[in-house]
Scaffold this motif. Structure first.
Motif: not given
Length: 266
Positions: A144, A133, A187, A142, A95, A131, A119
């Motif tokens: 963001v 997850c 992605l 996921v 990601t 990020i 991340n």
């Protein structure tokens, strides 16, 4: 409050433009990840997207807050259904690459986007995006959070110290819809052939953008020089005695004031 429109368009338009089965848009929401987790448990298909203009209770890693005043950030969560546990474990790294590629697509050659294990996305010496997850059964959500512009007249938030944003870095406005569409597309590319090892072109691209590579780092009791993620996604650290240790989780302490390694876009 759930909205029928986002960024001036009906959510059905975004579903068609992005090629996703469902978009939920909210004018205000506690956490897009929490809502996406609920949808994932209910069986929503892969590539379901939840987006919010104002997120009031967002989370980062190790319990950090990620609060986004309305109109200042892109906050979105995507439900994925990885084919293997190994693929799921690499999603934070994949990601990060996808976010960097999405920015490059909309600002070709204009900015040097850096990646920080595991991340974070960095730009202009500050954290641009985080990020998160989270596994939900066989699905992974996921999340963001990406800063588009500074918050006007906002009170200082210790969790946002050192943050950067796209508009300040590039000197132009950014459209959340275009950016999220580019992120979803990139992605998809990163996950088109589900990797079970972090290697090949994507890993080389991460290495080019890695802001910890060659820097002194500390993760818990492990101290040394960052060597980048290995094939399993763990951060490799060369200790003072020369031994290399793989760190699979933890908060990285480092010195951003050190001269940064070069970061090259793809």
């Amino acid at each position: 409050m759930r909205a029928t429109h986002w960024q001036g368009e009906p959510v059905s338009v975004w579903e068609a433009v992005w090629g996703v089965p469902l978009v939920e848009a909210w004018s205000e929401l506690g956490s897009t990840n929490d809502r996406a987790r609920t949808l994932a448990r209910a069986g929503t298909p892969a590539w379901t997207v939840v987006v919010a203009d104002h997120q009031t209770s967002g989370r980062g890693r190790v319990g950090r807050r990620w609060i986004t005043p309305a109109g200042t950030a892109l906050t979105a969560s995507i439900v994925l259904r990885p084919r293997s546990h190994a693929h799921a474990g690499l999603l934070p790294l994949l990601t990060g690459v996808a976010v960097a590629r999405a920015i490059d697509r909309l600002e070709p050659g204009g900015v040097a986007v850096g990646l920080k294990w595991p991340n974070d996305v960095w730009l202009a010496g500050g954290k641009l995006a985080g990020i998160l997850c989270e596994a939900v059964g066989e699905a992974v959500v996921v999340g963001v959070g990406l800063n588009l512009r500074p918050a006007p007249d906002a009170e200082p938030d210790p969790a946002r110290n050192g943050a950067s944003d796209l508009e300040s870095a590039t000197g132009r406005p950014w459209r959340a819809g275009a950016l999220l569409g580019a992120l979803i597309a990139e992605l998809r590319r990163c996950c088109a052939v589900p990797p079970v090892r972090f290697e090949g072109a994507v890993a080389r691209e991460w290495a080019d953008r890695d802001i910890l590579r060659g820097r002194r780092v500390r993760i818990g009791a492990v101290e040394g020089v960052g060597l980048g993620p290995g094939a399993d996604g763990a951060l490799k650290v060369r200790r003072p005695d020369g031994a290399v240790t793989a760190v699979r989780a933890g908060h990285v302490e480092w010195s951003p004031d050190e001269p940064p390694p070069s970061t090259n876009g793809s």
